[in-house]
Design a protein around this motif. Sequence first.
Motif, short mmCIF file in Angstrom:
data_model
loop_
_atom_site.label_atom_id
_atom_site.label_comp_id
_atom_site.label_asym_id
_atom_site.label_seq_id
_atom_site.Cartn_x
_atom_site.Cartn_y
_atom_site.Cartn_z
N UNK A 184 -13.93 5.01 -4.43
CA UNK A 184 -14.88 4.72 -3.36
C UNK A 184 -14.68 3.34 -2.73
N UNK A 185 -14.17 2.38 -3.49
CA UNK A 185 -13.94 1.03 -2.94
C UNK A 185 -12.46 0.72 -2.77
N UNK A 186 -11.63 1.76 -2.82
CA UNK A 186 -10.19 1.60 -2.65
C UNK A 186 -9.77 2.28 -1.34
N UNK A 187 -9.10 1.54 -0.48
CA UNK A 187 -8.58 2.15 0.74
C UNK A 187 -7.31 2.91 0.37
N UNK A 188 -7.31 4.20 0.64
CA UNK A 188 -6.17 5.05 0.27
C UNK A 188 -5.35 5.41 1.50
N UNK A 189 -4.04 5.16 1.40
CA UNK A 189 -3.09 5.61 2.41
C UNK A 189 -2.29 6.74 1.79
N UNK A 190 -2.41 7.93 2.35
CA UNK A 190 -1.72 9.11 1.82
C UNK A 190 -0.62 9.54 2.78
N UNK A 191 0.56 9.75 2.25
CA UNK A 191 1.72 10.09 3.08
C UNK A 191 2.17 11.51 2.76
N UNK A 192 2.29 12.33 3.79
CA UNK A 192 2.75 13.71 3.60
C UNK A 192 3.93 13.99 4.51
N UNK A 193 4.57 15.16 4.31
CA UNK A 193 5.76 15.52 5.06
C UNK A 193 6.79 16.07 4.09
N UNK A 194 7.89 16.59 4.63
CA UNK A 194 8.92 17.16 3.76
C UNK A 194 9.79 16.07 3.14
#
Length: 490
Positions: free
Chosen positions: A101-111
């Motif tokens: 909840x207090x962590x900024x998450x950057x999620x990367x998707x793709x092949x």
Amino acid sequence: MKIEKLLSGVLVLESNIDFSSNISHIASDHRKIEKNCIFIAINGSKRNGNDYIDCAIMEGAVAIVTDEKKFCKNNIPFILVENARSALAKAWSNFYDNPGKNIKTVAITGTNGKTSSAYFLYSILQSAHISSGLISTVECLINGEKIETNGGGAVIDVSAAMTTPDPEAFYAIYNIMKEKSVKVAVIEASSHAMEQNRLDGIDIEIGAFTNLSREHLDYHKNMEEYFSTKEKLLKISKKCVINIDDEYGKRLMEKYKNKSYSFSVNGFADFSAKSVNYTIDGCNYEMRFKDDSVSIGSKIIGKFTVYNTMLASACAKLLNIDDAFIQKGISKQNLIKGRLEQYKSKPIYIDYAHTPDAMEKVIKCMKELEPRKKLIVLFGCGGDRDKSKRPIMGNICTSLADFTVITADNSRTENVNNILQDIISGVNSKKGFAVIPSREEAIKFAAKAMGENDILLLLGKGHEEYEITSEGKKYFSEKVILDEVFSGDL
């Protein structure tokens, strides 16, 4: 923890239990059931957890969570939910008191490109002295240290087996991040993870899309289904960063343009690459965003490195990181395990490329950078996986490489020779190739066959240090095999 708190945020349709009851554990694997646990029954690709409900009750489960009404009987304590997989993710997140909840998450998707992009962004965060975590196909890190969980079991063993760990491990990792005051987490989001709702227990600050090409079509029925699964990440992200040089990226940009930022190497975009220069020692370019321009340089070769560094840099800009830290982070990341990783200064490179698109890009990259040298490529295709890509990869490799060695690559329960025949059915017969079923013998053959002006690419295994056959999983290191071949050089 009370069941009421554990299932906070979960859509419950029906139940016959007291939600004020306490539980001490969560299980979704019948082998991990213990007294006073809640058993969340998942209908998987190989087993249906609902078939183990009686076992769970006998072992001491106080409640069963399922999304299949036919298993909800009055003689068992049940909770019927809309989506059991989503409930599993949210339950583990609640179990650890919502660690993201207090962590900024950057999620990367793709092949392709997820791992490299994640490492570049993580390096930028570390350069900016921002407490950060990384969950990747290769390893899990917090501020440069590999992290462990589950009683000392190495998380790297979990994450190396799947791009995005299952909820039990995933939220345990986030809990460690919370304890270590991590501010930003960079994660790879696989299509399997999105399809199975593994990320439902966290908020995504930035969802980034690299590209899409054929992969996992043994799991997804077709490319449109594969695409729609990847799209789920963009739907739940507050902001998006999208590669619009990819046709699927263009579709995503049009659909989510109100919250998205585009990037491109070939044309106009929110983030664009200008004055791009490729050499055998790396690449450099100017990245432009609005009225700003920042010089980016990487020691890692290839056009795909420009895309990967642009994605990372664009995400960093949206996180308000100064240009100087972006430059430093990109430039100091000089090795990503199993991604065009050079073996001991020799003209031998180990790469994880195991899709037609990735194979074509890495071979063309080497041919363009070293056009006067002979390129030998060794590869295989995984067993129990998409068979349709095998002849395609056979054709790509034998058409582009000067010589190809076709071999095994995690044959699993399939007969190796059947896999090899599928690959051979697509080869360009005008080019030379050899077929050697044993990957160890194939590597030795290819390395010993190298001339003074040759380059060798070992594709498919990358960072993996294991091989999966019908006999199970065993230790296997391409570097150790190369050490044997070149032992006399030491």
